[in-house]
Enzyme design. Structure first.
Site, mmCIF file in Angstrom:
data_model
loop_
_atom_site.group_PDB
_atom_site.id
_atom_site.type_symbol
_atom_site.label_atom_id
_atom_site.label_comp_id
_atom_site.label_asym_id
_atom_site.label_seq_id
_atom_site.Cartn_x
_atom_site.Cartn_y
_atom_site.Cartn_z
ATOM 1 N N GLY A 172 52.996 -21.922 -6.148
ATOM 2 C CA GLY A 172 53.996 -21.178 -5.399
ATOM 3 C C GLY A 172 54.440 -21.915 -4.157
ATOM 4 N N ARG A 188 51.836 -27.218 -1.370
ATOM 5 C CA ARG A 188 50.748 -27.429 -2.330
ATOM 6 C C ARG A 188 51.215 -28.356 -3.450
ATOM 7 N NH1 ARG A 188 48.226 -22.093 -3.711
ATOM 8 N NH2 ARG A 188 47.597 -22.314 -1.534
ATOM 9 N N ARG A 190 66.502 -26.502 -0.742
ATOM 10 C CA ARG A 190 65.953 -25.335 -0.053
ATOM 11 C C ARG A 190 64.491 -25.521 0.337
ATOM 12 N NH1 ARG A 190 68.666 -20.113 -0.850
ATOM 13 N NH2 ARG A 190 70.736 -20.482 -1.767
ATOM 14 N N ARG A 230 51.178 -22.296 -14.268
ATOM 15 C CA ARG A 230 51.102 -21.840 -12.885
ATOM 16 C C ARG A 230 49.724 -22.174 -12.326
ATOM 17 N NH1 ARG A 230 51.199 -19.096 -8.406
ATOM 18 N NH2 ARG A 230 49.914 -17.249 -8.063
ATOM 19 N N SER A 244 46.797 -19.147 -6.105
ATOM 20 C CA SER A 244 45.699 -18.321 -5.612
ATOM 21 C C SER A 244 45.868 -16.888 -6.091
ATOM 22 C CB SER A 244 45.650 -18.369 -4.084
ATOM 23 O OG SER A 244 46.880 -17.924 -3.535
ATOM 24 N N ASP A 269 40.774 -14.646 -2.047
ATOM 25 C CA ASP A 269 40.332 -13.484 -1.291
ATOM 26 C C ASP A 269 39.891 -12.394 -2.262
ATOM 27 O OD1 ASP A 269 42.953 -11.519 -1.438
ATOM 28 O OD2 ASP A 269 43.511 -13.632 -1.340
ATOM 29 N N ARG A 308 41.224 -23.672 1.744
ATOM 30 C CA ARG A 308 41.867 -23.309 0.476
ATOM 31 C C ARG A 308 42.178 -24.529 -0.375
ATOM 32 N NH1 ARG A 308 45.346 -17.814 0.653
ATOM 33 N NH2 ARG A 308 43.876 -16.600 1.886
#
Length: 234
Positions: free
Chosen positions: A20, A24, A43, A87, A90, A204, A217
């Protein structure tokens, strides 16, 4: 070149990893791909193409939520010929048996609604992973010292959720974790006869309240990326 992806012809690989977060995507390209080149920055949604063990791979950010992912997945499939979309991201655990840093392979993705809901009208379509990818990812995960879970997840269209009753039912029915993109990815892959999978790292926990600090992370996501790459080319 499309409205949202500025890559020229031939610059997107048939295998695409989709985090996402665009940063990353840059981290994955820099740490796992050889000779990675920036192919998109429209963008600020970064995309890179390089090679892994001699195989061409693109890592393209998808943004947050199913509407954003739908834009990029549609263009990758229809305009660039992507065949395998995985995909990597997290998620929040919803079962006490799932711990922070564990890896989840999403077999199915339940949801209240997706951008594709208007197509199905009254039908409750059941989006699921490509079995070949899922099976290969399970084998790849077994080679690593990381706890891995296979099962259903929940793709929410809200981050700041105010439905504790719904979360309770998800937990009651064995949903492993919640995230915001997979259900639409699986639906689009089915529509266009492409392969899709979500490999997720638990960052989480909705039950215990535990969460990974932001600086930990990325270093905890390496197993997820390696599992996704091995699954794609098994």
């Amino acid at each position: 070149m499309t409205v949202h992806i500025g890559a020229g012809e031939g610059r997107i690989a048939e295998t695409v990893l989709m985090p996402g977060d665009p940063y990353r995507a840059r981290w994955v390209a820099g740490n796992f791909l050889k000779d990675a080149e920036l192919v998109n920055e429209v963008r600020g949604m970064l995309g890179f193409t390089g090679t892994w063990n001699g195989h061409r791979v693109t890592v393209q950010g998808s943004g947050m939520g199913m509407p954003s992912l739908s834009i990029y997945a549609n263009e990758l499939i229809r305009d660039y010929g992507a065949q395998t979309l995985i995909r990597i991201g997290s998620c929040g655990a919803m079962q006490e048996s799932v711990a922070v840093r564990d890896v989840i392979l999403a077999m199915t993705a339940s949801t209240v609604s997706t951008p594709s809901s208007t197509i199905f009208r009254e039908l409750n379509y059941a989006p699921c992973a490509d079995f070949g990818l899922l099976s290969a990812a399970h084998v790849a995960a077994g080679k690593r010292d990381v706890a891995t879970h296979v099962g259903g997840i929940y793709s929410s269209d809200t981050f700041y959720d105010e439905r504790p009753d719904l979360n309770e039912q998800m937990t009651r029915h064995g949903i492993l974790a919640v995230e915001m993109e997979t259900a639409e990815l699986y639906t689009l892959a089915a529509r266009h006869r492409r392969r899709a999978l979500a490999v997720l790292t638990v960052s989480d926990h909705l039950v215990t309240g535990e969460a990974l600090p932001s600086d930990q992370r990325e270093q905890s996501f390496g197993d997820m990326v390696e599992i996704a790459l091995e699954a794609a080319f098994s």
